[in-house]
Scaffold this motif. Sequence first.
Motif, PDB file in Angstrom:
ATOM      1  N   ILE A  74      -1.774   3.015   4.937  1.00 28.20           N
ATOM      2  CA  ILE A  74      -0.395   3.441   4.691  1.00 28.20           C
ATOM      3  C   ILE A  74       0.420   2.306   4.080  1.00 28.20           C
ATOM      4  O   ILE A  74       1.201   2.522   3.145  1.00 28.20           O
ATOM      5  CB  ILE A  74       0.250   3.916   6.010  1.00 28.20           C
ATOM      6  CG1 ILE A  74      -0.573   5.045   6.635  1.00 28.20           C
ATOM      7  CG2 ILE A  74       1.686   4.356   5.785  1.00 28.20           C
ATOM      8  CD1 ILE A  74      -0.168   5.399   8.051  1.00 28.20           C
ATOM      9  N   ALA A  75       0.274   1.106   4.637  1.00 28.77           N
ATOM     10  CA  ALA A  75       1.047  -0.057   4.175  1.00 28.77           C
ATOM     11  C   ALA A  75       0.095  -1.223   3.951  1.00 28.77           C
ATOM     12  O   ALA A  75      -0.066  -2.077   4.835  1.00 28.77           O
ATOM     13  CB  ALA A  75       2.119  -0.417   5.196  1.00 28.77           C
ATOM     14  N   VAL A  83       5.036   0.250  10.428  1.00 27.65           N
ATOM     15  CA  VAL A  83       4.571   1.223   9.436  1.00 27.65           C
ATOM     16  C   VAL A  83       5.587   2.336   9.259  1.00 27.65           C
ATOM     17  O   VAL A  83       5.928   2.725   8.131  1.00 27.65           O
ATOM     18  CB  VAL A  83       3.201   1.791   9.848  1.00 27.65           C
ATOM     19  CG1 VAL A  83       2.831   2.993   8.982  1.00 27.65           C
ATOM     20  CG2 VAL A  83       2.126   0.717   9.737  1.00 27.65           C
ATOM     21  N   ARG A 105       7.928   3.137   5.918  1.00 27.88           N
ATOM     22  CA  ARG A 105       7.859   4.382   5.178  1.00 27.88           C
ATOM     23  C   ARG A 105       9.178   5.155   5.192  1.00 27.88           C
ATOM     24  O   ARG A 105       9.611   5.693   4.182  1.00 27.88           O
ATOM     25  CB  ARG A 105       6.742   5.266   5.753  1.00 27.88           C
ATOM     26  CG  ARG A 105       6.633   6.634   5.094  1.00 27.88           C
ATOM     27  CD  ARG A 105       6.341   6.550   3.603  1.00 27.88           C
ATOM     28  NE  ARG A 105       5.027   5.970   3.345  1.00 27.88           N
ATOM     29  CZ  ARG A 105       3.922   6.714   3.264  1.00 27.88           C
ATOM     30  NH1 ARG A 105       3.988   8.028   3.422  1.00 27.88           N
ATOM     31  NH2 ARG A 105       2.774   6.132   3.017  1.00 27.88           N
ATOM     32  N   PHE A 106       9.838   5.187   6.357  1.00 28.60           N
ATOM     33  CA  PHE A 106      11.019   6.042   6.495  1.00 28.60           C
ATOM     34  C   PHE A 106      12.330   5.267   6.617  1.00 28.60           C
ATOM     35  O   PHE A 106      13.393   5.882   6.650  1.00 28.60           O
ATOM     36  CB  PHE A 106      10.871   6.952   7.727  1.00 28.60           C
ATOM     37  CG  PHE A 106       9.685   7.854   7.663  1.00 28.60           C
ATOM     38  CD1 PHE A 106       9.655   8.906   6.761  1.00 28.60           C
ATOM     39  CD2 PHE A 106       8.591   7.656   8.488  1.00 28.60           C
ATOM     40  CE1 PHE A 106       8.549   9.755   6.700  1.00 28.60           C
ATOM     41  CE2 PHE A 106       7.494   8.491   8.435  1.00 28.60           C
ATOM     42  CZ  PHE A 106       7.466   9.547   7.544  1.00 28.60           C
ATOM     43  N   LEU A 114       1.787  10.151   9.707  1.00 31.94           N
ATOM     44  CA  LEU A 114       1.395   9.372   8.528  1.00 31.94           C
ATOM     45  C   LEU A 114      -0.115   9.141   8.497  1.00 31.94           C
ATOM     46  O   LEU A 114      -0.732   9.145   7.430  1.00 31.94           O
ATOM     47  CB  LEU A 114       2.128   8.032   8.523  1.00 31.94           C
ATOM     48  CG  LEU A 114       3.640   8.079   8.319  1.00 31.94           C
ATOM     49  CD1 LEU A 114       4.234   6.681   8.465  1.00 31.94           C
ATOM     50  CD2 LEU A 114       3.982   8.668   6.954  1.00 31.94           C
TER      51      LEU A 114
END
Length: 217
Positions: free
Chosen positions: A126-127, A144, A148-149, A169
């Motif tokens: 994801i990251a 994370v 993302r948010f 996610l």
Amino acid sequence: MPKQNNTSSLTPGVEDAVAKFIQHSRDNAAGKATASPFTDANPLQLPTAADVEYFVQAMDAEAARIDAEAIELRKRRLAEIAAKDAQIASLNRNIEAATARYNDQEAEIERRASLRGKVIETARKIAPKLDTSNLSEDAIRREVVQGRFGADAVAGKTQAYIDCRFDFLADEANADPFAALVKDGIATGINDGKAQADRAYADMVSGLTNGWKATTH
């Protein structure tokens, strides 16, 4: 000493001689005697039947005493053995309990290591630029989700909420692209092209067949 109803019938000195004889036997049995006063040259003298009877009774009493001591010694030894066995059993139980605790700790370490490995693996999907080296699993999930948010997604939120967002996610990151592609069927365009060709052919035939009708009116 044995019970003697009438010791006056004994030869003078027999009682002391029998007592010394028995004591000498005890010393010999205990390994204490250094010399034997009752040799063949100086045997125990029992001149009368009463003396012999007294000696027999004395030896019977001594044998009973030895038997009683042997029984008592056996009881003590058995008690000592039982105590040792109980001590060994207790040690074995402690060892088994310690081994079980060690195995549980090892299993917990392996479980936590496996969990951390999965969290890190998912976080990297994801990251990819996130440095997880000094972060706990909870902190990794938080970073994370925040990455993302945004910060508002984690500010004031419980860890359970953050875990849920992270799992969402993770499902996206771990999704099989091919499975998503075929979920509603794959549109290859082959059938659509054939259908278009069929329709074009049908239109051509219809035009050739019915075209004259338009010119006769």
